[in-house]
Design a protein around this motif. Structure first.
Motif, PDB file in Angstrom:
ATOM      1  N   PRO A  36       0.825  -1.102  -0.070  1.00  0.00           N
ATOM      2  CA  PRO A  36      -0.071   0.052  -0.160  1.00  0.00           C
ATOM      3  C   PRO A  36       0.918   1.240   0.005  1.00  0.00           C
ATOM      4  O   PRO A  36       2.077   1.377   0.463  1.00  0.00           O
ATOM      5  CB  PRO A  36      -0.653   0.065   1.180  1.00  0.00           C
ATOM      6  N   TYR A  38       0.502   5.449   0.699  1.00  0.00           N
ATOM      7  CA  TYR A  38      -0.486   6.524   1.063  1.00  0.00           C
ATOM      8  C   TYR A  38       0.194   7.714   0.877  1.00  0.00           C
ATOM      9  O   TYR A  38       1.508   8.060   1.127  1.00  0.00           O
ATOM     10  CB  TYR A  38      -0.754   6.312   2.749  1.00  0.00           C
ATOM     11  N   ASP A  85      -3.005   7.570  -3.318  1.00  0.00           N
ATOM     12  CA  ASP A  85      -3.009   6.323  -2.490  1.00  0.00           C
ATOM     13  C   ASP A  85      -2.993   5.224  -3.554  1.00  0.00           C
ATOM     14  O   ASP A  85      -3.776   5.394  -4.460  1.00  0.00           O
ATOM     15  CB  ASP A  85      -4.175   6.373  -1.584  1.00  0.00           C
ATOM     16  N   SER A  87      -1.875   1.037  -4.652  1.00  0.00           N
ATOM     17  CA  SER A  87      -1.406  -0.525  -4.290  1.00  0.00           C
ATOM     18  C   SER A  87      -0.214  -0.871  -5.263  1.00  0.00           C
ATOM     19  O   SER A  87      -0.715  -0.907  -6.478  1.00  0.00           O
ATOM     20  CB  SER A  87      -2.864  -1.180  -4.194  1.00  0.00           C
ATOM     21  N   THR A 121      -9.049   1.561  -0.241  1.00  0.00           N
ATOM     22  CA  THR A 121      -9.428   1.055   0.761  1.00  0.00           C
ATOM     23  C   THR A 121     -11.130   0.821   1.282  1.00  0.00           C
ATOM     24  O   THR A 121     -11.755   1.358   0.251  1.00  0.00           O
ATOM     25  CB  THR A 121      -8.944   2.181   2.089  1.00  0.00           C
ATOM     26  N   THR A 244      -4.358  -4.092   1.791  1.00  0.00           N
ATOM     27  CA  THR A 244      -5.416  -3.270   0.980  1.00  0.00           C
ATOM     28  C   THR A 244      -6.552  -3.054   1.917  1.00  0.00           C
ATOM     29  O   THR A 244      -7.503  -1.956   1.797  1.00  0.00           O
ATOM     30  CB  THR A 244      -5.606  -3.928  -0.399  1.00  0.00           C
ATOM     31  N   LYS A 245      -6.890  -3.944   2.916  1.00  0.00           N
ATOM     32  CA  LYS A 245      -8.268  -3.523   3.766  1.00  0.00           C
ATOM     33  C   LYS A 245      -8.008  -2.823   4.930  1.00  0.00           C
ATOM     34  O   LYS A 245      -8.481  -2.764   5.692  1.00  0.00           O
ATOM     35  CB  LYS A 245      -8.956  -5.124   3.945  1.00  0.00           C
ATOM     36  N   GLU A 246      -6.629  -3.073   5.375  1.00  0.00           N
ATOM     37  CA  GLU A 246      -6.088  -2.364   6.673  1.00  0.00           C
ATOM     38  C   GLU A 246      -6.697  -3.603   7.845  1.00  0.00           C
ATOM     39  O   GLU A 246      -6.455  -4.525   7.640  1.00  0.00           O
ATOM     40  CB  GLU A 246      -6.608  -0.996   6.832  1.00  0.00           C
TER      41      GLU A 246
END
Ligand code: PDD
Length: 288
Positions: A36, A38, A85, A87, A121, A244-246
């Motif tokens: 990821p 940010y 942001d 991926s 996200t 990706t989903k945190e």
């Protein structure tokens, strides 16, 4: 125009091509990472590159690039992409072969691919209301610590969840929690965060490590141990984690509410805390 990296060059994705004789295509003979990004800063890049090295070693492929070369590839992809942001996918396969043959080619020329995509996200609603999961037996091989591109079982398992109107499938190997189809799973019980032990039955998640570090920093008690099916079903809270989903709260499992009392079937208080710590930590990374 989306730019990608392929075998030493940056080029438009639409112009990138690989041989149909590539072992990645014919055998799923390769490994990958998803990193990821940010505000154009890769999150835990060193850790992802270290895991890529471990996956390559496990499938007996020499790393085609040095750490600095990987860092340059990632920096270039991130700088060129249109989103802040992202991926970033990095993938290495054992490359093309002259004739289809399970045996490794005498001369291996790995295929190296990199691509930055928009980071999706999870929507706020999933975090606020939680997600539904199903469970099933872990039907995968015994090298799940390798981040291999041969993901057919994971795809079938994730699809099983989607077709049941759920977001993830929780996997059990001989009655012990391993992980999700594409995530790691945590259990909260009586104020303690329980995490499955890292071994060959699960991927050593980068997000998993961050969550345990944040728990330690914030004095949330943790225990890394085997977690049985009954413990998962009796959990106060269940979380799933991935790059990706945190961190996401799982609020129903196989149609039954997770937890009891006021937060049954709703995200629990420790999730809310962890989510806050995770977002704060991300902000420190983004500040550099
Ligand atoms: N997958 N376990 C599996 C099987 C996974 O596929 C993933 C992530 C994880 C979580 O690992 P990490 O926290 O390092 O992302 C655990 C990525 C996101 C994917 O395949 O797209």
């Amino acid at each position: 125009m989306t730019l990608c990296y392929l075998d030493g060059a940056f080029l438009p994705l639409a112009e990138a091509s690989i041989s149909p004789m590539d072992r990645g295509f014919l055998f799923g003979d390769g490994v990958y990472e998803v990193i990821p990004v940010y505000s154009r800063r890769p999150f835990r890049l060193d850790e992802h590159l270290r895991r890529l090295q471990q996956s390559l070693a496990a499938i007996r492929l020499v790393n085609p690039l040095s750490v600095d070369e990987w860092r340059n590839v990632v920096a270039h992809l991130v700088a060129q992409a249109e989103w802040d942001d992202q991926s970033v996918l990095l993938q290495v396969t054992r490359g093309p072969m002259a004739q289809r043959n399970h045996a490794f080619p005498a001369t291996v020329k790995p295929t190296v691919f990199g691509l930055a995509e928009k980071l999706h996200t999870p929507p706020d609603e999933q975090r606020k209301q939680g997600i539904a999961a199903i469970s099933t037996a872990d039907i995968r091989w015994l090298r799940c610590h390798v981040k291999a591109t041969s993901l057919l079982a994971n795809c079938l398992l994730r699809q099983m969840a989607l077709e049941a109107g759920c977001a993830e499938t929780i996997l059990f190997r001989d009655g012990i929690l391993s992980e999700g189809a594409a995530s790691n799973i945590f259990v909260v019980k009586n104020g303690v965060l329980l995490a499955p032990q890292k071994n060959h039955l699960m991927l050593s998640g980068i997000t998993y490590d961050v969550v345990l570090e944040l728990a330690a920093t914030n004095s949330l008690p943790t225990e890394v141990c085997d977690i049985g099916d009954a413990e998962v079903r009796a959990a106060d809270e269940l979380w799933m984690t991935s790059s990706t989903k945190e961190v996401l709260p799982i609020v129903t499992l196989d149609g039954k509410n997770v937890g009891a009392g006021r937060t049954a079937g709703r995200p629990g208080p420790l999730f809310q805390q962890m989510y806050g710590w995770y977002q704060d930590f991300k902000r420190t990374v983004m500040r550099g």
